[in-house]
Every structure is written in C-alpha cells, then in structure tokens.
Write a protein that holds these residues in place. Sequence first.
Motif, PDB file in Angstrom:
ATOM      1  N   PHE A   1       6.784  23.217 -37.956  1.00  0.00           N
ATOM      2  CA  PHE A   1       7.432  22.411 -38.991  1.00  0.00           C
ATOM      3  C   PHE A   1       8.839  22.068 -38.565  1.00  0.00           C
ATOM      4  N   TYR A   2       9.173  20.787 -38.576  1.00  0.00           N
ATOM      5  CA  TYR A   2      10.552  20.386 -38.379  1.00  0.00           C
ATOM      6  C   TYR A   2      11.012  19.685 -39.646  1.00  0.00           C
ATOM      7  N   ARG A   3      11.857  20.329 -40.396  1.00  0.00           N
ATOM      8  CA  ARG A   3      12.365  19.780 -41.657  1.00  0.00           C
ATOM      9  C   ARG A   3      11.223  19.276 -42.533  1.00  0.00           C
ATOM     10  N   GLY A   4      10.181  20.066 -42.650  1.00  0.00           N
ATOM     11  CA  GLY A   4       9.126  19.691 -43.581  1.00  0.00           C
ATOM     12  C   GLY A   4       8.029  18.845 -42.963  1.00  0.00           C
TER      13      GLY A   4
ATOM     14  N   TYR B   1       3.641  19.362 -37.549  1.00  0.00           N
ATOM     15  CA  TYR B   1       2.990  18.881 -36.333  1.00  0.00           C
ATOM     16  C   TYR B   1       1.908  19.893 -35.990  1.00  0.00           C
TER      17      TYR B   1
ATOM     18  N   GLN C   1      -0.134  20.159 -31.724  1.00  0.00           N
ATOM     19  CA  GLN C   1       0.693  20.452 -30.559  1.00  0.00           C
ATOM     20  C   GLN C   1      -0.143  21.134 -29.484  1.00  0.00           C
TER      21      GLN C   1
END
Lengths: 463, 112
Positions: free
Chosen positions: B45-48, B51, B54
């Motif tokens: 999770f990057y700021r919500g 992904y 991967q």
Amino acid sequence: MGLSSRLGRFGAAFLMAASLAAPAFAQGAPAPTPDKGDTSWMLVSSALVLMMSVPGLALFYGGLVRAKNMLSVLMQVLTIVSIAALVWVGWGYSLSFTGGSPYIGGLSKAFLSGVTTSSLAATFSNGVYIPEFAYIVFQMTFACITPALIVGAFAERVRFWPLMLFVVLWLTIVYFPVAHMVWYWAGPDFLPNQPGDHGLIYGWGALDFAGGTVVHINAGIAGLVGCLVIGKRIGYNSEPLPPHSLVMTMIGASLLWVGWFGFNAGSTLEANGLAALAFLNTLVAAAAAALVWAGIEQAVHRKSSLLGAATGAVAGLVAITPAAGYGAPGTSILLGAVASAVCFFFVAKVKGRFGYDDSLDVFGVHCIGGIVGAIGTGIVAAPALGGQGWFDYNVLPAVPGTYDIAGQVLTQVKAVALTLAWSGGVSALLFLAIDKIIGLRPARDAEREGLDISAHGERAYNY
Amino acid sequence: MKLIIAIIKPFMVEPVREALIEAGVQGMTVSEVRGFGRQKGQPVFYRGAEYDTQFVPKARIEVAVEDDLAPRVVEAIETTARTDQIGDGKIFVLDLEKAVRIRTGETGDDAL
C-alpha cells in the motif's frame, strides 16, 4: 465591533520606509532601529523556508515518482524556485505588499525600487521593525515554494517549459493577489490613521498565520485543477506506479519538517515568545499527525507504512500553518490529529472514488489539510481554549479584541471559499489556455519513456 | 544427469547452501530473481493505493548433479526451504543432456 471591520492579529506585515513613518510617531522621535535578534531570526527563517523547496520538496516529490521521472521533478522544483525568486523581485513583492486596492498592490516597488538597507518593515508589535530586505527575502521564499507544490499533482506527465510559463502567469494572477488580500495591511503603527489600507480578506478578519490559505489551499486547488486538465498518467489504475525511493521521500519530508519552523515560527516576524509558541505548536501538531496516520494504517491495512507516517507529518504541518501562532500546544495536537485523519480519508478513499490522478496528493494533503487548518484556526485561536485571540490594530497601541468562535469560523470559511474559487477558477483558465495554445502534455512515447530522458536528456541513475 | 532449479525465499539461500553441501553437492549457481505465484505477489500500500500484482523478490538456485544424487538434493531443498508460509517456492528437475568443464574439457558426470 462587527466582523467586517475586525482585524486579525498576525495577518502580515506592512512595509514602510522609516522616513514615511510619520503619523504614528511623535514629531522628532528617533526612527526605530531593527533589533539584531529579530533580524537574525528572519534571515535564518528565510533560509529554512528555502530549504523546504530545494532540497526538501524536490526530494520528497522525487522519491515518490518512478525512477524514469526523478530528474524531471527535481528540475521542475529547482527551476520554479529560480523563476519565482526573479519574478518576486521584479513585480511580485510590489504587487503583494504595497497599498493599492483591496485585491492587489501597485507597482511602486517593482524591481525593489526605493528599497534600501535602511528601509524598514513593520512587525506585529507597535514600534518594532525589521529590515525591509529581510521581510522581502522571507516572503520571497513563500512565493518560491507555493508554485513548486503544485507540480506534485501532475508529476510524470507535464511538459517543462509550458509549466514554467504557467508558473509566471499563476504567480502574477493568482498568488500575488491572494497574498495581498490575506496578508497586506498598513501595520500596527499606521492602521489607526489608514483604516482602509489592507487586503480584502485581511479586512474580513480572517486569520492565516503562516500561509494555510495563501500557500497550501492556493497551491492545492491549483494542483487539482491542473491534474484534471492534463488528465491521468498513462497506466493509471492499470499498471503499478509505485514510488521509486521512499528513502529520498523520507529525506525530503525531514527537510520539510525542519524547514517548516522557519515557515511558521518565522511568521511572527520577531524572535520572541510567540515565535517559540509557533515553533512548539508546529512540532507537536506534526508529531500527532504522523502517529495518527500510522495508526489509521495499522487499523485499515494491518501495517503502518513510512510513507504514511511521513505524509501524516506533512498533513499536520500544513494544518498547523495557519494556526501556528494562535493555538495552544494542546489544541495544536488535536488540530494535527484531525487533519491527518481527514487527509487520509481524501488520499485513500476520495481520490479512488472519483478517480482523479493527483499523482503525489497535492490536493489531498495540501488543499484538504489547509482547509482543515484554516477552519480549525477559528477554533483554536479562541482565548477560552488557550489560544492567542486577535488584536485590534485600529487603536494605537493595539488591544486584544473580543473573540467569537462561531463568527471567526464563519470568516475563515469565507476566506477559504474565496481562495478556492479564485485560485481554482483562474488556474483552470490558465491551464486550459496554455494547453490549447502550446500543449501541456508530452507525447505518449515521451511519457512512456520517462520525462528524464525525453525532456531533459539525462537519467537520474546510471548503473 | 539432472539440472535442479529451485525458486526459494531469498533468506533461505544460506540454509539451503549448507544443506546441499551436506548432501554432497559440489557447486551451485544463485541469482536474484523476481516473480509471483498463486498468491499473486504481496499486496503493498502506498498512501492507500493497493498494488497487489507486484513481483516478489526470490532466489533462483541451479544445481547440476548426477542422477543418483538428485533425489537427495530435491529433498534437502524441500525440507530446508519450507516455512509452511505462502511463497516458499518451487523445485524443478530437468534432464541434463551434457555438461562440460571449460578448463579441462571433461564432460558428463566428471564435469560436475
């Protein structure tokens, strides 16, 4: 006193050459001499605020984009700061901080005409002045970072020189008028004799200690408009677009945090107890916000991320900016915590729901955090909650005014609404016009290849 | 001769190396690779923003061994690299047609 004639305490400084300081001072009284402590603090603060953009913001943003666009973001921030510095000296300072209309100043100090090493700028205390050059350079750093904030909203998909054209026009038509409307006033020693000599929003009595409205809401809404006009990145929602280096982002966020003390505590314009309070409020609000974001992530995703904590800290810094010199440490902690939660909601939920590609969350963090902070300022400034209240500069010397939380919140909302409408509307026109005439978006292949190579002919990393 | 290719968790390379030497393996090749299996990678999770397809970092081990040794090698890798968690990896066994030691020109089992 009605709301319309209330004057906020720390809106801005008026600048006036000492030789003009006639009305307030008795005939024959010696011209005021700036305190060396105040002057030193303002110069240090100015350097700290510059550190926020280059290197702070550049690395913060740079780490968040993909490796193929790293240099383009660094270059955009560096160049915007350079352009804004020159525009500020050319006409920005004059348009922002000389008298004229309630909407914008005049050109009497274009290219700093008439300013000398003995020119003085008022602070927020009767009879206390700093060198005008110190005030010019302090405010210059604000004009440098604000347009640089915008680029995060459409990072990885904008042409370089059209963006630079946008910056010059945006500063002139959006930033300088907003800075004038929020911050310009005749100064504590002059206002009683020149009661109408202030910007529009200042006259409403809106409080913006260090730029929640002028910097963050202003840049945040322009960023949202820009990302809507330019469109989504190729691959948005269909392929991963993760940050390429959260280490860089951490370095940038840390520099932002340290620089923010110049931003907020410097906005006192004096080295005094209030500057110390603003410093303390800034620290605790950011700390609370970082922890809240990390805590929410733990609850929602079962993991607290570094990017989340760093984003939370920035959201807290944004929110405390308008309130830094008004709140108490306790209320500042609450303000930072609330702003962090609201920004998380916008970044993690609202953005996905509406599907706009605000690449680096300029709208979600700066505009939303700025709005929470600006409205919250109306509450935390209340003396009943330990706040600093506001000063009535219509009398000489200035006296504390009667505080009305509901009325002040309403005034804050008005100021936010005007800024959103003005900056959002004019920015949209500028983006659309530039896009139509010379084009804002790179060709598909250039975007796919990455802006580092296609726009600048170099790579961030050569292995 | 068999060529055994194992995709394992990167932090399992060292225990597996020891187990293989114990089993009598003379040499091996290790590379850092990325991929995903049934679990479709780890969600990040990057700021919500989630992904979830991967590629996960893995180690790829290649060992060429005589036919007799192959079952022991497979078993050694299997028991050593197992954590019972998702993503422990896979082992592939291929028939190996020819092997040549470049320095001496030896071929077949002698080259191993």
